[in-house]
Design a protein around this motif. Structure first.
Motif, PDB file in Angstrom:
ATOM      1  N   HIS A  12       7.047   7.771   2.226  1.00  0.00           N
ATOM      2  CA  HIS A  12       7.110   6.943   3.444  1.00  0.00           C
ATOM      3  C   HIS A  12       7.265   5.466   3.101  1.00  0.00           C
ATOM      4  N   HIS A  27      10.106  14.571   1.328  1.00  0.00           N
ATOM      5  CA  HIS A  27       9.318  14.151   0.159  1.00  0.00           C
ATOM      6  C   HIS A  27       9.896  14.717  -1.130  1.00  0.00           C
ATOM      7  N   GLN A  40      -1.217   2.657  17.539  1.00  0.00           N
ATOM      8  CA  GLN A  40      -1.247   3.754  16.557  1.00  0.00           C
ATOM      9  C   GLN A  40      -2.147   4.912  16.967  1.00  0.00           C
ATOM     10  N   LEU A  41      -3.132   4.614  17.789  1.00  0.00           N
ATOM     11  CA  LEU A  41      -4.062   5.677  18.165  1.00  0.00           C
ATOM     12  C   LEU A  41      -3.698   6.224  19.538  1.00  0.00           C
ATOM     13  N   ILE A  77       1.884   3.925   8.183  1.00  0.00           N
ATOM     14  CA  ILE A  77       2.474   4.463   6.962  1.00  0.00           C
ATOM     15  C   ILE A  77       2.444   5.989   6.961  1.00  0.00           C
ATOM     16  N   ASN A  78       1.873   6.589   7.993  1.00  0.00           N
ATOM     17  CA  ASN A  78       1.875   8.045   8.088  1.00  0.00           C
ATOM     18  C   ASN A  78       2.391   8.486   9.456  1.00  0.00           C
ATOM     19  N   HIS A  79       2.854   9.734   9.498  1.00  0.00           N
ATOM     20  CA  HIS A  79       3.646  10.162  10.648  1.00  0.00           C
ATOM     21  C   HIS A  79       2.920  10.027  11.985  1.00  0.00           C
ATOM     22  N   ASP A  80       1.736  10.632  12.057  1.00  0.00           N
ATOM     23  CA  ASP A  80       1.080  10.687  13.354  1.00  0.00           C
ATOM     24  C   ASP A  80       0.901   9.293  13.946  1.00  0.00           C
ATOM     25  N   PRO A  81       0.243   8.387  13.210  1.00  0.00           N
ATOM     26  CA  PRO A  81       0.095   7.052  13.795  1.00  0.00           C
ATOM     27  C   PRO A  81       1.435   6.336  13.993  1.00  0.00           C
ATOM     28  N   GLN A  92       6.986  18.032  10.265  1.00  0.00           N
ATOM     29  CA  GLN A  92       6.007  17.290  11.061  1.00  0.00           C
ATOM     30  C   GLN A  92       5.965  17.811  12.484  1.00  0.00           C
ATOM     31  N   ARG A 130       0.830  -1.197   0.000  1.00  0.00           N
ATOM     32  CA  ARG A 130       0.000   0.000   0.000  1.00  0.00           C
ATOM     33  C   ARG A 130       0.869   1.253   0.000  1.00  0.00           C
ATOM     34  N   LEU A 131       0.330   2.298  -0.613  1.00  0.00           N
ATOM     35  CA  LEU A 131       1.071   3.544  -0.757  1.00  0.00           C
ATOM     36  C   LEU A 131       0.363   4.619   0.034  1.00  0.00           C
ATOM     37  N   THR A 132       1.078   5.660   0.321  1.00  0.00           N
ATOM     38  CA  THR A 132       0.418   6.789   0.965  1.00  0.00           C
ATOM     39  C   THR A 132      -0.421   7.502  -0.066  1.00  0.00           C
ATOM     40  N   GLY A 133      -1.327   8.331   0.410  1.00  0.00           N
ATOM     41  CA  GLY A 133      -2.149   9.133  -0.492  1.00  0.00           C
ATOM     42  C   GLY A 133      -1.314  10.098  -1.316  1.00  0.00           C
ATOM     43  N   MET A 134      -0.015  10.243  -0.957  1.00  0.00           N
ATOM     44  CA  MET A 134       0.792  11.227  -1.676  1.00  0.00           C
ATOM     45  C   MET A 134       1.389  10.691  -2.964  1.00  0.00           C
TER      46      MET A 134
END
Lengths: 484, 1189
Positions: A405, A344, A168-169, A154-158, A207, A99-103
């Motif tokens: 990422h 990025h 993650q949460l 796959i994203n920074h916050d989580p 970030q 899976r890829l990030t939305g970016m």
């Protein structure tokens, strides 16, 4: 102090003891009823008191968190075969639908961007590190490099929340809070868990960080990390207000104490005695924290060692030096964050700035601890929340590229605290895209850190909402291969 | 460390102590038989359920101890699990006591071991007959009779009977009633969150009637501050916040919901209605704005808008959060445990979890949240003034629009001629369908010629593709028409072969082989399509530009319809009859697989269409950044830099030596970010090409300032600091035929930078798409058509453009008005419910599609009445039905906690089997049933509790209390409670007279240490970002803590230090800690220093002439009572020392009294005021000041 109060203080400690139902950890608890544990720093060896699950290798942890996710491809995971693959598509057989990030999920191609940085072998073990980190490379015989870290987010916050809290949460306690809960403080004038942050020069707008990364989650809030700040008071509200000097502060504190003692005489609530103690502790922190934050007693050679930025408060270099001073004073968990690793686009330029920020000070910290004989008992960790992709995000040229990422593999290193020096662990494929051998999951790393400091990650639990929670959820294996 | 022999035992000792304490008050002392629920279930649930509990996936040996059958069963070798009355014959008992470590339970490796006390209790319970009970909390409460007590004179109401009967059993006596000073302060803080003022204290002391106390209670319950006090814990449960809580943590506005809660408490809304409106107000018939606002309860969860997230993942998290918050707040259940697997302890299966989840899964929301304010669905909450202003403005706009867009003699006449001309042009195009002689495609793709001479593609669909169609020209040919057709066999019906049905045709190429054998490529000069995806890279003209990277995109992924385009040959090289023609349709762009699925070609002999083509734009040239740290922000935009006056792609500018580069990656109509954070300048340049004169409108956005030129004429210059978004600026201009240069300059003030650009209005509308409407006689056109044709035509009239401009300021004003109206997020149902499936291991991408799940409630909690709708409304009504076992118990317990520091069930968030059993189960049930019988009267319940003798006791602790009941479980005294975080500041503001007691409205930003936010955040300056704390000024600084702006990722520091809930998730209680950080806040925070100084001024100005009187007055203000002589002596002595200190240090005195926004009273000598300020600071720091006795 009124001898009657003195006696009640003892009762008060018993009262605390009784309060374990709302969650003071075993060892923390023990240190409260153990008069020795609240003696001056250096007087006692808290680890010798047998308060831990396991014989500990380390007394403390210094975690140099690189927020934003440094590119393993440009620093620690050389991929020479990529040189010939410039601008070729990443084969589907390697990507395997990951899976890829939305970016980048909308990107038409995944062109390979080989690192433009040169790698060389260093030290006795021949550890390969790029030219971006010459100082760290010079310490390679002291560090254990893991090339096969992997994570779930796959994203920074989580991903950062996962690294720091095992989930993650938001809502779970951070690693430092668990350590504070499990072991308590070894210094009666300082908290057990301290957090520091600095901004990178490679990417100044980067970030963000969040309180929760050093938060105590459902653990009692005494276990949350105390943020040492780069601006203003080193600890919130530490300074006396303008116009209040030490004499009058002391004078009014004595009045507060007298009146509180009077309340205690009337209400007999041991909590009042605790309050009196906390005011005294605050007063001591007003001295101990500035003393600790004031670097003017360091010789010039120290600043030379940590680099030119170490004199500027709030920089990563100054924080590394501060970390050593905190370590000397018995703080158990020292968590640094350095922001700005989210490259990025424009990676080559930005990462140089980030490496300039962290290379010399990180290496200096290890060397400094070593020369003071503290490295063996201090576990130092350097790393971010995930890795970055071999393929370029955005425009790829011979000299410029960006990386998205990549949670499937990345690098971190550890030093001291009972880990093997000069070790390179784990292997990734030619694209640094998949792990080929010896994966290390975030929960494994957490279990290992806990283990080194003497806590069994499966046994250090806290009951909340009916469940016995732990840092590693229901996972994690201690990575004995990495340990001496 | 003599207590502990080995490290290993340490944690167990700690746990053991906890348990022994929890069980120390069981009837083991009172010599009653053991009670399964109270004494045994907690042990077995904690130590055994993980392997022998409700979850059948992990259950070992098929032994389950959460049901009675489990105990009555036989083991596999025929032994009785439990033999009632006979521990020795019970296998269960054998296995927990055997010395054989292989057989011993729990297994040695389990961290959860039974203590000796546990084993003794189990043994006794079996010996007593092993009476089993279902978990108490899942059995609906019934109203118990009042217990007998020996001294009934003490009791004020029913509560006291239950409390006293327990005390009598333990041989404890209740404390005396607290003094009246204590009572009024306690009541005022408990019921309004604010302390009483001296006049109120005096009035209460003077009222010696029997009803004095009740009068006071009634007055406080009627205070508007009662609602504020009650709202705070509700906001904690509902995780209310002013920000979104992830990464950028941008702003939201939910305060209309917060104010709804305050009002609901103040108007004493019954709890059943309170529940129904918050869970399902939108579903009530004819729901009001207020009822919709109420549903914000379930939109207070965190929302993630981080750039790279996968929306589906977070869409699941939001729904899980709703389930978790709803079940915890209303039922005290930890339902979220059953997300990944059946609950380990409570009877909730994973399937039941997702049935419950299904109630909340129909919100029309995105997983990726909006980072610019509220996320949909939300609703405007206009004030009456807002409504009035809008209506007036709308009338003005309508009138003006009618005059501009309505009938107009001059324009309408011209339009008729224009329409006629179009019809004539297109009438000359007589299309004949081409019959292909052969067709060819590469890479294993098959092309098939269908009966209607259309061509259908099947087989492989490679990334890149070229189709060739060969035929012999039957006639002279000047134009080709390409029809693109939908077909059921294509993905999503096509018309393209890509998964989304879209097409990118990179090039159309025509080659001719003449009779003489000469082969040549023919030049195409014009192209026209009925729709283009954008006017830049994907304009239909890009299909004839000989550039493979660009092409015509049909937008078919969004508009699934047949499409057509016309391609015209150069006038000088028409095709002659008999020529062999090859039409190549190329798909060679980077947008792979976007090939034609079904298409057809026609030809015509004319082709005079140039006049009707749509404008097109080339790609951006970009230059930047040119850093400029020296020029002040607002000057950057007007200062002239070299690239404004010259366009030279070879020249380099600025310290980084940047030059003009082509940027094809920026899409019109999308926000574009510059990868630069420096303060400085960016330039953007491109051309726009028109085949006919037209009015063109541009929508622009910028971060930060913007200047915009066309052909060297500046049409816009705006100095502004902001984040970029669409439609921030609009430029409308009439342009002649031909190419025009657009130049745009963006000045960035630092941090993020970027821009927005799009062409707006009907100049971009294709005439080809309007043909159907144009061919309709004027009297048969509907209103929409009339207006559309009018707009398209008038866009081509130069005079009209000026007229049109006059609407703009009014529309901008309307925009402003609309933006001013606050919105709040609400719940809404989608027309078609989202389908819910069990998610394997709770993972968003692992739905178990074998069974679609419909909304439902866990069977262990009692069924939903058949007549209730299976939606949130039905769910809410089920919750407040009188048979529900949990709702009323959980609620009265939460109220109880507010007054006694802990609930009767201390784990107020968990009434499941792992929660603590109630300390006074019968009292809890009595209160719960009484609450329902009172029609859920919330104020009456508060009154009942505070009227009890139990509540009115003194809080003095004696040795017996410490020995028998240090935790005050039995309530032989009132608890001493550390004030909640917000109350500590509210009290200081009140006693100093600083408090601004306005109720409701936007959140405010009081004092906060510098750079707490900016040290950790992104550095964007967008209005929705929370990166820089801008403290409010004036009386906003002195609002109650309830209104403090709540940034979830960096909490208000005073709140956090005093143990406030984080609001990231539902919180039902927060334990008070006692830390040095708290001391430092009270000693050093400007809030408390300023309050102390104002309190000092009150002491001096209002407290009389002597120091002693002033001290007494100050104490009364701060603590509601008259200090005894000993206290006075300490304070007097202190005051005298402070006074002489500040006499000696006048400058310090001046600094000290100048802390805070308000100015010190200049009539008081500085050193005196400083001394009293210190004295007041002592008072505000006292343990008793932050404690409610």
């Amino acid at each position: 102090m009124d001898p009657r109060l003195e006696e009640k203080l003892h009762i008060n400690r018993r009262h605390f003891f009784g309060k374990c139902a709302i969650g003071i950890g075993g060892a923390a608890l023990a240190s409260m009823i153990n008069p020795g544990a609240s003696a001056a720093p250096g007087d006692i060896d808290p680890l010798a008191a047998g308060l831990t699950h396991i014989a500990p290798k380390a007394k403390r942890v210094i975690y140099l968190f690189q927020s934003g996710a440094p590119s393993q491809l440009d620093i620690f995971d050389p991929k020479p075969k990529m040189k010939g693959m410039f601008d070729k598509d990443l084969p589907d057989s390697i990507r395997m639908g990951q899976r890829l990030t939305g970016m980048t999920s909308g990107q038409a191609r995944f062109p390979i961007a080989p690192s433009i940085f040169k790698f060389k072998k260093h030290g006795e073990s021949g550890m390969e590190i790029s030219e971006l980190m010459p100082h760290i490379a010079s310490m390679s015989d002291d560090i254990c490099l893991i090339r096969t870290m992997h994570t779930e987010a796959i994203n920074h916050d989580p991903a950062m929340t996962f690294f720091q809290t095992g989930f993650q949460l938001a809502g779970r306690p951070s690693m430092g809070s668990w350590v504070s809960y499990g072991l308590g403080s070894a210094n009666r004038d300082l908290p057990a868990f301290v957090a520091l942050s600095s901004r990178g020069t490679g990417r100044p707008s980067c970030q963000p960080l969040y309180d929760r990364l050093w938060g105590s989650g459902f653990l009692p809030s005494v276990h949350q990390g105390v943020k040492f700040r780069g601006d203003g008071d080193p600890v919130l509200y530490l300074s006396d207000p303008p116009g209040v000097d030490k004499t009058i502060r002391r004078r009014m504190l004595d009045d507060i104490a007298k009146l509180n003692e009077k309340s205690y005489a009337e209400y007999q609530d041991p909590e009042i005695v605790t309050r009196i103690e906390q005011y005294e502790l605050a007063y001591r922190m007003q001295t101990s924290v500035p003393e600790l934050s004031d670097l003017s007693d360091e010789p010039e050679s120290t600043f030379e060692m940590y680099g030119p930025n170490s004199k500027t408060r709030g920089t990563y270099a100054a924080n590394c030096l501060l970390a050593r001073r905190l370590a000397e004073r018995g703080v158990r968990f020292i968590q640094l964050y350095h922001m700005g690793w989210d490259q990025h686009g424009g990676l080559p330029k930005q990462i140089k700035g980030q490496c300039m920020d962290t290379d010399q000070p990180s290496a200096a910290l290890i060397a400094d601890l070593k020369q003071r004989g503290m490295l063996d008992e201090t576990l130092v960790i350097w790393g971010g929340e995930f890795g970055r992709t071999i393929y370029s995000q955005g425009n790829l040229t011979e000299t410029d590229y960006g990386r998205d990422h990549h949670p499937k593999n990345f690098c971190i290193f550890m030093a001291g605290g009972g880990v093997k020096g000069g070790m390179t662990y784990g292997e990734t494929d030619d694209f640094s895209y998949n792990i080929v051998k010896d994966p290390v999951h975030v929960h494994d790393l957490q279990a290992t850190i806990m283990h080194q400091i003497g806590l069994d990650h499966e046994r250090l639990t806290y009951k909340y909402q009916g469940r016995h929670f732990r840092l590693t959820d229901v996972h994690g294996n201690v990575m004995n291969q990495l340990l001496t | 460390m003599k207590i502990f022999n080995t490290p290993r035992t340490l944690l167990f000792v700690a746990i053991g102590l906890c348990l022994s304490m929890a069980t120390s008050l069981t009837p083991a002392m009172a010599e009653e038989p053991l009670d399964y629920n109270r004494d045994i279930r907690p042990i077995i649930s904690d130590k055994c359920f993980a392997c022998h509990g409700p979850d059948d996936k992990t259950r070992k040996k098929e032994l389950r101890f959460n049901l009675e059958e489990g105990f009555l069963a036989k083991t596999s070798n025929g032994k009785a699990v439990i033999d009632p009355g006979n521990p020795g014959a019970s296998e269960f008992f054998h296995r927990i006591t055997t010395e054989d470590l292989d057989d011993r339970m729990p297994p040695a490796e389990s961290p959860l071991q039974l203590t000796d006390d546990d084993i003794a209790l189990i043994k006794r319970w079996i010996a007593e007959g092993a009476q089993w009970q279902g978990h108490w909390a899942f059995i609906p409460p019934t109203k118990p009779a009042l217990p007998k007590v020996s001294d009934s004179t003490w009791a004020n109401n029913e509560i006291d009977y239950f409390v006293l009967s327990k005390l009598e059993k333990e041989n404890l006596h209740p404390n005396k009633r607290a003094p009246k000073n204590t009572l009024i302060r306690r009541l005022s803080l408990d019921l309004t969150g604010l302390p009483p003022n001296p006049a109120e204290v005096d009035a209460f002391l003077a009222d010696t009637s029997d009803s004095a106390y009740e009068t006071l209670v009634d007055r406080l319950l009627a205070s508007p501050h009662y609602g504020e006090r009650m709202a705070f814990p509700w906001l904690d449960a509902a995780r209310y916040s002013d920000t979104n809580g992830y990464q950028r943590d941008t702003k939201r506005t939910m305060y209309p919901w917060r104010d709804w809660v305050i009002n609901a408490f103040n108007s004493n809304m019954p709890y059943d209605q309170f529940t129904i409106e918050q869970l399902a107000g939108d579903l009530l018939p004819g729901s009001t704005l207020s009822q919709k606002i109420a549903t914000g309860f379930n939109r207070n969860h965190r929302i993630n808008g981080e750039g790279g997230i996968i929306p589906e993942e977070y869409a699941v998290e939001y729904v899980v959060d709703r389930v978790s918050t709803t079940s915890t707040t209303f039922m005290g259940l930890t339902m979220a445990c059953a997300r990944c697997h059946t609950h380990k302890f409570d009877p909730i299966t994973q399937k039941e979890f997702f049935q419950f989840y299904s109630f909340f899964n129909n919100v029309p929301e995105n997983g990726k949240g909006n980072e610019r304010g509220n996320d949909k669905p939300f609703i405007q909450v206009p004030s009456p003034e807002d409504d009035k202003a809008k209506a007036a403005l709308q009338t003005k706009i309508d009138t003006l629009k009618l005059s501009i867009l309505g009938p107009d003699e001059r324009l309408d006449t011209l339009q008729l001629a224009w329409e006629e001309e179009i019809r004539n042009t297109f009438a000359t195009l007589k299309w004949d369908i081409i019959t292909p002689a052969s067709v060819y495609a590469e890479h294993g793709t098959q092309l098939e010629i269908l009966d209607d001479n259309s061509i259908f593609a099947s087989g492989e669909n490679p990334n890149q593709q070229v189709y060739s169609v060969n035929f012999e020209a039957p006639d002279t040919i000047r134009s080709f028409k390409l029809e693109i057709l939908l077909d059921d066999r294509l993905p999503q019906r096509g018309p393209g072969r890509s998964p989304n049905g879209n097409i990118v045709l990179s090039d159309v190429e025509i080659t001719r082989t003449s009779a003489n054998g000469k082969t040549e490529e023919l030049k195409l000069t014009h192209a026209l399509a009925d729709f283009v995806q954008d006017l830049n890279r994907y304009h239909v003209k890009r299909a004839i530009d000989k550039n493979q990277k660009s092409g015509w995109a049909t937008g078919s992924h969004e508009r699934r319809e047949n499409r057509e385009a016309i391609f015209v040959l150069d006038e000088s090289t028409p095709i002659k009859p008999g020529d062999q023609i090859t039409v190549q349709l190329k798909h060679l762009s980077d947008i792979t697989q976007h090939t034609l699925g079904r298409f057809r070609l026609s030809h015509a002999s004319s082709g005079d269409i140039a006049k009707w083509s749509t404008p097109d734009l080339d790609e951006w040239h970009y230059l930047g950044p040119i850093p400029d740290e020296k020029t002040s922000n607002n000057k950057l935009i007007s200062k002239v830099y070299a690239p404004e006056t010259e366009f030279d792609t070879t020249k380099k500018y600025g310290i980084d030596q940047v030059s003009w580069t082509k940027r094809g990656d920026w899409k019109d109509g999308s926000l574009a970010q510059f990868k630069s954070n420096v303060k400085g300048i960016h330039y953007l340049r491109r051309t726009i090409n028109l085949d006919i004169p037209s009015t063109v409108s541009f929508s622009l956005g910028s971060n930060d300032s913007i200047k915009f030129w066309i052909d060297g004429e500046a049409l816009l210059e705006k100095d502004v600091g902001r984040g970029a978004q669409k439609d921030q600026e609009k430029v409308t201009v009439f342009l002649n035929k031909g190419k025009h240069t657009i130049l745009m300059k963006i000045a960035n003030y630092g941090a993020g930078s970027g821009f927005y650009f799009a062409l707006k209005n009907d100049a971009g509308q294709s005439i080809l798409a309007l043909m159907d409407q144009l061919e309709k006689p004027a009297d048969q056109r509907d209103e929409k058509t009339v207006q559309q044709l009018r707009n398209v035509y008038r866009a081509r009239d130069p005079q009209w453009a000026k007229q049109y401009e006059t609407i703009k300021p009014l529309e901008e004003e309307m925009d402003k008005l609309n933006k001013k109206i606050v919105t709040t997020m609400i719940m809404e149902e989608m027309d078609k419910p989202r389908e819910t499936y069990l998610l394997t291991r709770g993972e968003y991408d692992k739905p178990d599609k074998s069974e679609r799940l419909l909304p439902g409630v866990p069977s262990s909690l009692g069924a939903m009445d058949e007549t209730l709708p299976k939606n949130r409304l039905g769910l809410a009504k089920w919750l407040v039905s009188s048979e529900h076992p949990l709702t009323a118990r959980v609620r009265v317990n939460h109220y109880w906690q507010q007054y006694f520091g802990k609930g009767l069930v201390q784990t107020s968030e968990d009434f499941g089997t792992q929660g603590m059993p109630p300390t006074h189960p019968r009292l809890l049930d009595w209160l719960a049933v009484h609450f329902v019988e009172s029609d859920w009267d919330v104020k009456a319940m508060q009154k009942l509790i505070v009227m009890s003798a139990t509540y009115q006791q003194s809080s003095i602790i004696d040795d017996k209390h410490l020995e028998v009941d240090p935790e005050n479980i039995l309530l032989a005294r009132a608890p001493r409670l550390r004030l909640q975080a917000e109350m500590i500041r509210d009290q200081a503001l009140t006693v100093s007279g600083l408090l601004n007691d306005t109720i409701g409205g936007p959140s405010v930003k009081p004092y906060q240490p510098d750079k707490m936010w900016s040290a950790l955040t992104f550095q964007n300056m967008d209005e929705f970002d929370t990166n820089f704390y801008r403290q409010d000024t004036g009386d906003k600084v002195y609002r109650r803590g309830l209104y403090t702006f709540w940034k979830r990722t960096i909490l208000p520091p005073r709140m956090q230090i005093f143990d406030a809930a984080g609001r990231e998730a539902c919180s039902m209680r927060n334990d008070a800690t006692n830390t040095p950080m708290q001391a430092m806040v009270l000693l050093n925070d400007p809030t408390f220093i300023e309050a102390a100084r104002r309190l000092a001024e009150r002491m001096i100005n209002e407290g009389g002439d002597t120091s002693a009187n002033r001290i007494r007055y100050g104490y009364k203000l701060a603590l509601a009572y008259d200090p005894d002589l000993e206290r006075q002596q300490v304070l007097l002595c202190g005051l005298s020392d402070y006074q002489s200190h500040f006499n000696r240090n006048q400058e310090e005195a001046q600094q000290f009294i100048n802390v805070g926004e308000s100015t010190p009273d200049s009539t008081i000598p500085q050193s005196e005021l400083a001394a009293y300020t210190m004295l007041a600071s002592v008072m505000l720091n006292l343990d008793e000041a932050i404690t409610r006795e």
